[in-house]
Design a protein around this motif. Structure first.
Motif, short mmCIF file in Angstrom:
data_model
loop_
_atom_site.label_atom_id
_atom_site.label_comp_id
_atom_site.label_asym_id
_atom_site.label_seq_id
_atom_site.Cartn_x
_atom_site.Cartn_y
_atom_site.Cartn_z
N ARG A 131 0.84 -1.20 0.00
CA ARG A 131 0.00 0.00 0.00
C ARG A 131 0.87 1.25 0.00
O ARG A 131 0.62 2.22 -0.72
N ARG A 132 1.94 1.22 0.81
CA ARG A 132 2.83 2.37 0.91
C ARG A 132 3.59 2.57 -0.41
O ARG A 132 3.71 3.70 -0.91
N SER A 135 1.37 4.02 -3.09
CA SER A 135 1.10 5.45 -2.95
C SER A 135 2.23 6.30 -3.51
O SER A 135 2.02 7.46 -3.89
N TYR A 136 3.45 5.73 -3.59
CA TYR A 136 4.57 6.45 -4.19
C TYR A 136 4.65 6.21 -5.70
O TYR A 136 4.93 7.14 -6.46
N TYR A 264 -0.14 12.28 -0.24
CA TYR A 264 -1.17 11.26 0.04
C TYR A 264 -0.80 10.36 1.23
O TYR A 264 -1.65 10.14 2.11
N PRO A 265 0.42 9.80 1.29
CA PRO A 265 0.73 8.93 2.42
C PRO A 265 0.53 9.60 3.77
O PRO A 265 0.02 8.98 4.72
N TYR A 268 -3.25 10.08 4.26
CA TYR A 268 -3.82 8.74 4.47
C TYR A 268 -3.62 8.30 5.92
O TYR A 268 -4.54 7.78 6.57
N LYS A 269 -2.43 8.55 6.45
CA LYS A 269 -2.14 8.22 7.85
C LYS A 269 -2.95 9.10 8.78
O LYS A 269 -3.49 8.63 9.80
N GLU A 273 -5.74 5.75 7.98
CA GLU A 273 -5.63 4.77 6.90
C GLU A 273 -7.01 4.36 6.37
O GLU A 273 -7.27 3.22 6.05
#
Length: 391
Positions: A131-132, A135-136, A264-265, A268-269, A273
């Motif tokens: 997922r991480r 996102s990149y 976004y990451p 998102y956190k 999440e």
């Protein structure tokens, strides 16, 4: 990150960046194609852009399922190769029917890629890290737009219109070679499950979250690609500026989108999440930023800021719907399939609306397009809020 994983990440990032350069070139070349050289009319350009999106949508639906059964390197190499060939042939500027067929081939080829990118990521990292990483990797969309605007503007200005299709076409072919060496060891997702089976589609279709998410994907698609499809012509037509000035304003839009995807990451956190909560925030920004555009914007700076805000917000929504949400289906072996369904809905919305906008813009200008964006943003916000509450 291990060296092998680093190599995979870089190749996937560069490959997906390259296909946006080989897609955005049409938008940057639109003024020359329609007004300067008269190779097509504005309505035909709208059909060309809309056809790309519709074919891409259908391709994502079909190729999404295939990507669960075929090794990622096969899908990616085939797609990159065919997209490169289509761009090279398009540079010959055949009659409009020929250009339409070639651009549809480019669309189908590019539709083979994203699901396989997700499959390659899911096979190389565990679900949480995938997922991480996703996102990149998805920031390559904004990177491709930025490079595409700068590179294609420079190419058209200094080398000529044909090279705006020759050079991106050659780049995607080169990326296909890199993908072969980086991913040829990764098997198809279905082959990694017990018995090589995947979860029944009927079981997935009955999920309430999927039933609510697909319509929001369709509506956010009405904004997503139409921003890049029409932004250059919008600035030239509305504010009577040349291609160089228009490209300056157009460049700011994907730059802000790139920042949005990079943030976004963190967002998102911050949202615990919960990808749908990120989408709620995004649709709220879209609705607010569309209001000045509905009123005429006034200056190119105001229009640039509003379009950039919408593009950044849509980038957040797009990451949630098309990248993060499908990863949860890794255990059912349906990551690529769900990704394909979400992309199908997104690009169907983009393609159908683009063809309509091509006719509406000629007769009534750009304001009706922005009014429709405000409406779908509010509707999507309401539907996504239900998903947040449900989760």
């Amino acid at each position: 990150m291990k060296k092998k994983q680093t190599f995979i990440f870089l190749i996937l990032y560069l490959a997906y960046t390259s296909i946006y350069i080989a897609r955005l070139n049409l938008s940057i070349a639109s003024h020359d194609l329609t007004d300067t050289m008269g190779l097509m009319t504005t309505e035909q350009y709208g059909v060309l852009g809309g056809a790309f999106l519709v074919v891409y949508a259908l391709g994502r639906l079909i190729n999404g399922g295939l990507s669960d059964k075929i090794a990622p390197w096969i899908m990616l190499c085939t797609g990159l190769g065919a997209a490169g060939a289509a761009n090279l042939l398009f540079s010959l500027f055949p009659p409009f029917v020929g250009m339409l067929l070639l651009w549809c081939c480019n669309a189908w080829a590019q539709s083979m890629l994203w699901s396989s990118v997700l499959c390659a990521i899911a096979a190389s990292w565990d679900e949480q890290k995938a997922r991480r990483v996703t996102s990149y990797v998805v920031t390559s969309v904004a990177a491709g737009n930025i490079v595409g605007i700068v590179a294609n503007t420079w190419i058209i200005t200094h080398l000529g219109l044909r090279f705006a299709f020759i050079l991106p076409g050659g780049l995607t072919l080169l990326m296909g070679v890199g993908v072969f060496f980086a991913l040829r060891h990764i098997k198809a997702p279905g082959a990694s499950r017990a018995g090589g089976t995947t979860a029944p589609m009927g079981e997935l279709i009955r999920r309430r979250d999927l039933q609510l998410t697909v319509p929001t994907a369709f509506m956010h698609g009405m904004m997503k690609d139409n921003i890049t499809t029409w932004m250059t012509k919008y600035f030239i037509f509305t504010f009577a500026i040349d291609l160089t000035e228009a490209s300056f304003f157009s460049l700011f839009i994907p730059l802000v989108g790139f920042v949005g995807r990079m943030l976004y990451p963190l967002l998102y956190k911050f949202c615990g999440e919960r990808e749908h909560l990120v989408s709620v925030i995004g649709f709220g920004i879209c609705a607010a930023a569309a209001i000045p555009l509905c009123l005429g914007a006034g200056t190119p700076v105001v229009a640039m800021i509003c379009l950039a805000a919408i593009y950044a917000a849509v980038s957040l929504i797009n990451t949630s719907l098309l990248s993060i949400y499908p990863i949860q289906f890794v255990q059912s072996g349906r990551v690529a399939t769900i990704s394909g369904i979400m992309d199908f809905a997104t690009y169907l919305g983009a393609g159908v609306s683009s063809m309509i906008y091509g006719v509406v813009i000629v007769r009534f200008g750009y304001v009706p397009m922005y009014v429709s964006w405000a409406i779908v943003a509010v509707l999507s916000l309401a539907m996504t809020a239900k998903l947040v509450k449900k989760k």
